[in-house]
Design an enzyme around this catalytic site. Structure first.
Site, PDB file in Angstrom:
ATOM      1  CG  ASP A   1      -6.495   0.113  -8.276  1.00  0.00           C
ATOM      2  OD1 ASP A   1      -5.842  -0.919  -8.032  1.00  0.00           O
ATOM      3  OD2 ASP A   1      -7.083   0.790  -7.405  1.00  0.00           O
TER       4      ASP A   1
ATOM      5  CE  LYS B   1     -12.991  11.212  -4.313  1.00  0.00           C
ATOM      6  NZ  LYS B   1     -11.980  12.281  -4.241  1.00  0.00           N
TER       7      LYS B   1
ATOM      8  CD  GLU C   1      -3.940  -5.476  -1.567  1.00  0.00           C
ATOM      9  OE1 GLU C   1      -5.034  -5.658  -2.126  1.00  0.00           O
ATOM     10  OE2 GLU C   1      -3.286  -4.433  -1.722  1.00  0.00           O
TER      11      GLU C   1
ATOM     12  N   GLY D   1     -13.076   5.717  -8.110  1.00  0.00           N
ATOM     13  CA  GLY D   1     -11.680   5.567  -7.714  1.00  0.00           C
ATOM     14  C   GLY D   1     -11.510   5.192  -6.261  1.00  0.00           C
TER      15      GLY D   1
ATOM     16  CG  ASP E   1      -7.837   0.538   0.885  1.00  0.00           C
ATOM     17  OD1 ASP E   1      -7.675  -0.375   1.717  1.00  0.00           O
ATOM     18  OD2 ASP E   1      -7.773   0.348  -0.342  1.00  0.00           O
TER      19      ASP E   1
ATOM     20  CE  LYS F   1      -7.702  -4.456   0.843  1.00  0.00           C
ATOM     21  NZ  LYS F   1      -8.714  -3.383   0.864  1.00  0.00           N
ATOM     22  N   GLY F   2      -1.930  -0.466   0.610  1.00  0.00           N
ATOM     23  CA  GLY F   2      -0.944   0.369   1.296  1.00  0.00           C
ATOM     24  C   GLY F   2      -0.899   1.774   0.735  1.00  0.00           C
TER      25      GLY F   2
ATOM     26  CG  ASN G   1     -18.592   4.627  10.260  1.00  0.00           C
ATOM     27  OD1 ASN G   1     -18.001   3.720   9.683  1.00  0.00           O
ATOM     28  ND2 ASN G   1     -19.313   4.434  11.342  1.00  0.00           N
TER      29      ASN G   1
ATOM     30  CG  LEU H   1     -20.913  -3.543   9.956  1.00  0.00           C
ATOM     31  CD1 LEU H   1     -21.887  -3.236  11.081  1.00  0.00           C
ATOM     32  CD2 LEU H   1     -20.828  -5.040   9.699  1.00  0.00           C
TER      33      LEU H   1
END
Length: 294
Positions: free
Chosen positions: A11, A271, A133, A273, A238, A38-39, A262, A206
């Site tokens: 990233d 934060k 992905e 990242g 994620d 994502k993984g 949630n 959401l």
């Protein structure tokens, strides 16, 4: 054991005052280079919450790939089924504005070369968590052959083969992904369409409003999220999926698992990242929420 089949990206995060319009140049205030995809995000986030996690993924034969494997080992993730491909490691370019909103462009790199054969012998455990992905046929094989609870996070929601949904117990689209999957703004009709395919439940995330849980048995519950000071929304989905998997693995019912997911996702946006908080941070946050509720 939670088995994650999915992507790894480096990233490259650019903190900007505003997201650029087409043709506009803006100056980045700060630049961060982090582990992502994502993984990987989901595997690391689940491991940080205390679960035993296996990751099935592909990295490139470059410094980024070597660093990724070292990082996963430091997070106590089983990397036995991570394969190295003779291509570049996947990369994501993320613009984050002053309000924490983001746009993301992904170069799949080695993620595209994760194959069905790479899954052989690795598909065991209590929970499978996978995303989109990587190539659809790989996702389909993982969902078809895994014997435990199967969670599909349909992101990005570009599905050529919608039969994939029929192999998932639970799918977890956000609002945009939900609309892309069902091609309608009618939430109830869209849920009806998806629940005809999915085995157990659809959970629409959401953001700061929480998540909508819809089950095959007809339950519809809007589960709120705690209010927090948002710094960066990157990776919140994620973290939600990882926490959902962790609490289902621990034997919680799906509604309770969503409640915890949630809360932990809300903590993650306070934060910078995409990686989830560590267990001690989560426990402290949950204690504070409990005091506020009482």
């Amino acid at each position: 054991m939670i088995t994650v089949v999915g992507s790894y990206n480096v990233d490259i995060i650019l903190k900007v005052n505003k997201i650029p319009e087409i043709g506009e140049t803006v100056i980045a205030d700060e630049v961060y280079i982090n582990h992502g995809g994502k993984g990987s995000n989901q595997a690391v986030s689940a491991a940080r919450l205390g679960s035993n996690v296996r990751l099935i993924a592909a990295v490139g034969s470059d410094t980024y790939g070597y660093n990724a494997i070292s990082f996963w080992k430091s997070e106590k993730i089983d990397t036995s089924y991570v394969t190295t491909k003779n291509v570049s490691t996947g990369t994501a370019y993320i613009f984050v504005d002053k309000n924490g909103r983001n746009i993301i462009v992904v170069n799949r790199g080695a993620n595209y070369y994760l194959s069905e054969e790479d899954l052989d012998k690795g598909l065991s455990g209590d929970i499978l968590l996978t995303q989109l992905e990587i190539r659809e046929e790989v996702v389909k094989k993982a969902l078809r052959e895994f014997n435990g609870i199967k969670i599909l996070n349909p992101a990005p929601a570009i599905l050529k083969d919608t039969d994939i949904l029929s192999f998932a117990d639970i799918i977890t689209p956000n609002e945009i992904e939900f609309k892309e999957l069902v091609s309608t703004d009618d939430i109830e009709y869209g849920l009806h369409m998806l629940l005809k395919k999915v085995k157990k439940a659809v959970i629409i995330t959401l953001g700061d409003r929480g998540a909508l849980l819809a089950t095959k048995s007809g339950k519809r519950v809007l589960i709120p999220a705690p209010k927090v000071n948002v710094i960066d929304e990157t990776g919140a989905g994620d973290v939600f999926n990882a926490a959902l998997a962790v609490y289902l693995e621990r034997g919680y019912n799906i509604e309770s698992a969503v409640e915890y997911a949630n809360k932990i996702a809300a903590l993650s946006v306070t934060k910078m990242g995409a990686l989830g908080p560590k267990l001690e941070e989560v426990n402290k946050f949950l204690e504070e929420l409990e005091k506020e509720e009482n």
